[in-house]
Design an enzyme around this catalytic site. Structure first.
Site, mmCIF file in Angstrom:
data_model
loop_
_atom_site.group_PDB
_atom_site.id
_atom_site.type_symbol
_atom_site.label_atom_id
_atom_site.label_comp_id
_atom_site.label_asym_id
_atom_site.label_seq_id
_atom_site.Cartn_x
_atom_site.Cartn_y
_atom_site.Cartn_z
ATOM 1 N N ASP A 29 0.796 -1.340 0.006
ATOM 2 C CA ASP A 29 0.111 0.053 -0.089
ATOM 3 C C ASP A 29 0.788 1.263 -0.134
ATOM 4 O OD1 ASP A 29 -3.177 0.692 1.099
ATOM 5 O OD2 ASP A 29 -1.811 2.393 1.162
ATOM 6 N N ILE A 30 0.652 2.155 -0.857
ATOM 7 C CA ILE A 30 1.442 3.621 -0.835
ATOM 8 C C ILE A 30 1.066 4.439 0.427
ATOM 9 C CG2 ILE A 30 -0.313 5.134 -2.200
ATOM 10 C CD1 ILE A 30 3.498 4.173 -3.302
ATOM 11 N N GLU A 88 -12.336 3.852 -1.277
ATOM 12 C CA GLU A 88 -11.535 4.805 -1.995
ATOM 13 C C GLU A 88 -11.378 4.147 -3.553
ATOM 14 O OE1 GLU A 88 -7.724 5.560 -0.181
ATOM 15 O OE2 GLU A 88 -6.762 6.113 -2.141
ATOM 16 N N HIS A 93 -9.938 -5.068 -2.802
ATOM 17 C CA HIS A 93 -8.524 -5.385 -2.527
ATOM 18 C C HIS A 93 -8.829 -5.863 -0.798
ATOM 19 C CE1 HIS A 93 -9.678 -1.259 -2.385
ATOM 20 N NE2 HIS A 93 -9.209 -0.993 -1.247
ATOM 21 N N HIS A 95 -6.894 -5.582 2.599
ATOM 22 C CA HIS A 95 -5.515 -5.075 3.401
ATOM 23 C C HIS A 95 -4.889 -6.067 4.139
ATOM 24 C CE1 HIS A 95 -6.421 -0.664 2.419
ATOM 25 N NE2 HIS A 95 -7.816 -1.282 2.346
HETATM 26 P P1 5GP Z 1 -9.743 1.581 0.597
HETATM 27 O O1 5GP Z 1 -10.394 1.737 -0.802
HETATM 28 O O2 5GP Z 1 -9.981 0.144 0.902
HETATM 29 O O3 5GP Z 1 -10.522 2.518 1.256
HETATM 30 O O4 5GP Z 1 -8.387 1.989 0.482
HETATM 31 C C1 5GP Z 1 -7.729 2.040 -0.715
HETATM 32 C C2 5GP Z 1 -6.036 1.923 -0.344
HETATM 33 O O5 5GP Z 1 -5.420 1.723 -1.816
HETATM 34 C C3 5GP Z 1 -5.735 2.900 0.506
HETATM 35 O O6 5GP Z 1 -4.858 2.473 1.730
HETATM 36 C C4 5GP Z 1 -4.359 3.554 -0.313
HETATM 37 O O7 5GP Z 1 -3.449 4.060 0.147
HETATM 38 C C5 5GP Z 1 -4.269 2.563 -1.467
HETATM 39 N N1 5GP Z 1 -4.065 3.234 -2.722
HETATM 40 C C6 5GP Z 1 -4.563 4.173 -3.324
HETATM 41 N N2 5GP Z 1 -3.900 4.401 -4.377
HETATM 42 C C7 5GP Z 1 -2.874 3.718 -4.583
HETATM 43 C C8 5GP Z 1 -1.854 3.201 -5.841
HETATM 44 O O8 5GP Z 1 -1.804 3.933 -6.518
HETATM 45 N N3 5GP Z 1 -0.882 2.337 -5.219
HETATM 46 C C9 5GP Z 1 -0.605 1.939 -4.158
HETATM 47 N N4 5GP Z 1 0.234 0.919 -3.783
HETATM 48 N N5 5GP Z 1 -1.888 1.911 -3.145
HETATM 49 C C10 5GP Z 1 -2.564 2.820 -3.541
#
Ligand code: 5GP
Length: 130
Positions: A29-30, A88, A93, A95
């Site tokens: 995760d970035i 987001e 995905h 985690h």
């Molecule tokens: P969620 O959709 O579960 O709320 O979170 C999305 C996750 O994807 C976040 O923890 C965010 O840091 C990660 N994320 C979003 N864009 C990117 C990206 O371009 N590269 C990576 N490696 N992680 C990402």
């Protein structure tokens, strides 16, 4: 339009890759909650976890277990927590988050990483994949 994660799978956007097979892809995760925070995704682009067909769902969980065990072996932590949110990025995905205390699971506390940090962590986890 392809999701940002489909672009990562295709190599159109860079990632710190941990593992890949025919159907799944794992990368750091970035914006990690903790060092070693990893995302496992199906190559099939589906928004919601529970909309995955059963075979892909079970395969994603088995793949995530394998990567989670490698993280536990590579990163000092109490345990690896598993969370699915997806608010987001509309591409399923899982985690995998090394946890030592509750704040590591909250997504409120983030740990800044340099490129070198990401590369070193990715190598450590990759070495432990069985
Ligand atoms: P969620 O959709 O579960 O709320 O979170 C999305 C996750 O994807 C976040 O923890 C965010 O840091 C990660 N994320 C979003 N864009 C990117 C990206 O371009 N590269 C990576 N490696 N992680 C990402």
């Amino acid at each position: 339009m392809a999701s940002i994660f489909t672009k990562i799978i295709k190599g159109e956007i860079p990632s710190y890759k941990i593992a890949e097979d025919e159907n799944f892809y794992a990368f750091l995760d970035i914006n990690p909650n903790a060092a070693g925070h990893t995302l496992c995704i199906p190559k099939k682009e589906v928004d919601r976890l529970l909309d995955l067909d059963e075979e892909t769902y079970m395969g994603l969980m088995a793949f995530s277990r394998k990567i989670g065990l490698a993280i536990e072996a590579a990163i000092p932590c109490d345990r690896v927590g598993i969370t699915v949110i997806g608010l987001e990025v509309p591409h399923v995905h899982v985690h995998l988050i090394p946890l030592n205390e509750m704040r590591d699971a909250t997504f409120q506390h983030k740990v800044p990483h340099s490129k070198e940090d990401f590369m070193e962590i990715a190598e450590k986890i990759k070495e432990k994949i069985k």
